[in-house]
Design a protein around this motif. Sequence first.
Motif, short mmCIF file in Angstrom:
data_model
loop_
_atom_site.label_atom_id
_atom_site.label_comp_id
_atom_site.label_asym_id
_atom_site.label_seq_id
_atom_site.Cartn_x
_atom_site.Cartn_y
_atom_site.Cartn_z
N ASP A 47 44.85 -25.11 -26.86
CA ASP A 47 45.80 -26.12 -26.36
C ASP A 47 47.17 -25.99 -27.02
N LYS A 48 47.53 -24.78 -27.43
CA LYS A 48 48.86 -24.57 -28.00
C LYS A 48 49.66 -23.75 -27.00
N PHE A 49 50.47 -24.44 -26.24
CA PHE A 49 51.17 -23.72 -25.18
C PHE A 49 52.51 -24.38 -24.87
N GLU A 50 53.34 -23.60 -24.26
CA GLU A 50 54.59 -24.09 -23.70
C GLU A 50 54.50 -23.91 -22.19
N LEU A 51 55.15 -24.78 -21.47
CA LEU A 51 55.15 -24.63 -20.02
C LEU A 51 56.30 -23.75 -19.58
N MET A 52 56.03 -22.93 -18.58
CA MET A 52 57.08 -22.13 -17.94
C MET A 52 57.54 -22.91 -16.71
N PHE A 53 58.79 -23.21 -16.68
CA PHE A 53 59.32 -23.96 -15.55
C PHE A 53 59.97 -23.02 -14.54
N ASN A 54 59.82 -23.38 -13.29
CA ASN A 54 60.53 -22.67 -12.24
C ASN A 54 62.03 -22.76 -12.52
N PRO A 55 62.76 -21.65 -12.42
CA PRO A 55 64.20 -21.69 -12.69
C PRO A 55 64.95 -22.67 -11.79
N ASP A 56 64.38 -23.00 -10.66
CA ASP A 56 65.03 -23.94 -9.74
C ASP A 56 64.75 -25.39 -10.10
N TYR A 57 63.85 -25.60 -11.06
CA TYR A 57 63.52 -26.97 -11.43
C TYR A 57 64.68 -27.60 -12.19
N LEU A 58 65.12 -28.74 -11.73
CA LEU A 58 66.35 -29.33 -12.26
C LEU A 58 66.11 -30.50 -13.21
N GLY A 59 64.85 -30.89 -13.43
CA GLY A 59 64.57 -32.02 -14.31
C GLY A 59 64.86 -31.69 -15.76
N PRO A 60 64.75 -32.67 -16.63
CA PRO A 60 65.04 -32.44 -18.05
C PRO A 60 64.00 -31.59 -18.79
N LYS A 61 62.86 -31.31 -18.13
CA LYS A 61 61.84 -30.42 -18.69
C LYS A 61 61.24 -30.95 -19.99
N ASN A 62 61.16 -32.25 -20.10
CA ASN A 62 60.46 -32.83 -21.25
C ASN A 62 58.97 -32.86 -20.94
N PHE A 63 58.17 -32.23 -21.78
CA PHE A 63 56.74 -32.35 -21.56
C PHE A 63 56.00 -32.72 -22.84
N GLU A 64 54.94 -33.47 -22.63
CA GLU A 64 54.10 -33.92 -23.73
C GLU A 64 52.65 -33.69 -23.33
N THR A 65 51.82 -33.53 -24.33
CA THR A 65 50.39 -33.42 -24.06
C THR A 65 49.64 -34.50 -24.84
N SER A 66 48.55 -34.95 -24.27
CA SER A 66 47.67 -35.90 -24.93
C SER A 66 46.27 -35.66 -24.39
N TYR A 67 45.33 -36.49 -24.77
CA TYR A 67 43.97 -36.34 -24.29
C TYR A 67 43.51 -37.64 -23.67
N ASN A 68 42.76 -37.54 -22.59
CA ASN A 68 42.24 -38.75 -21.97
C ASN A 68 40.89 -39.11 -22.57
N GLU A 69 40.26 -40.14 -22.02
CA GLU A 69 39.02 -40.63 -22.60
C GLU A 69 37.87 -39.64 -22.45
N ASN A 70 38.03 -38.65 -21.55
CA ASN A 70 37.00 -37.62 -21.38
C ASN A 70 37.24 -36.40 -22.27
N GLY A 71 38.31 -36.44 -23.05
CA GLY A 71 38.63 -35.30 -23.89
C GLY A 71 39.40 -34.22 -23.16
N ASP A 72 39.83 -34.49 -21.94
CA ASP A 72 40.63 -33.52 -21.20
C ASP A 72 42.08 -33.60 -21.64
N ILE A 73 42.71 -32.45 -21.70
CA ILE A 73 44.13 -32.48 -22.03
C ILE A 73 44.90 -33.01 -20.83
N VAL A 74 45.89 -33.83 -21.11
CA VAL A 74 46.73 -34.44 -20.09
C VAL A 74 48.16 -34.02 -20.36
#
Length: 71
Positions: free
Chosen positions: A11-38
């Motif tokens: 679970d150590k990763f960076e996201l690759m964004f589409n070059p056309d994506y115009l958002g601020p590209k802030n991403f965070e990860t957490s885990y839900n109650e099932n232990g899945d990464i969110v």
Amino acid sequence: MFKCKKCNSKDKFELMFNPDYLGPKNFETSYNENGDIVISVDGYTFVPDLNFMNTHAVCRYCGNIYCWDYE
Ligand SMILES: [Zn+2]
């Protein structure tokens, strides 16, 4: 959890964004109650599947892409 098949880091990763994506590209990860990464990207929250990871995630430690498997 997702494991890098090259260096075995989990679970150590960076996201690759589409070059056309115009958002601020802030991403965070957490885990839900099932232990899945969110992932939250600019307020949009989802549980990534393996296909997503192998398309959009680069390992933060070894820099590989297309390298993820379920742990
Ligand atoms: Zn790696």
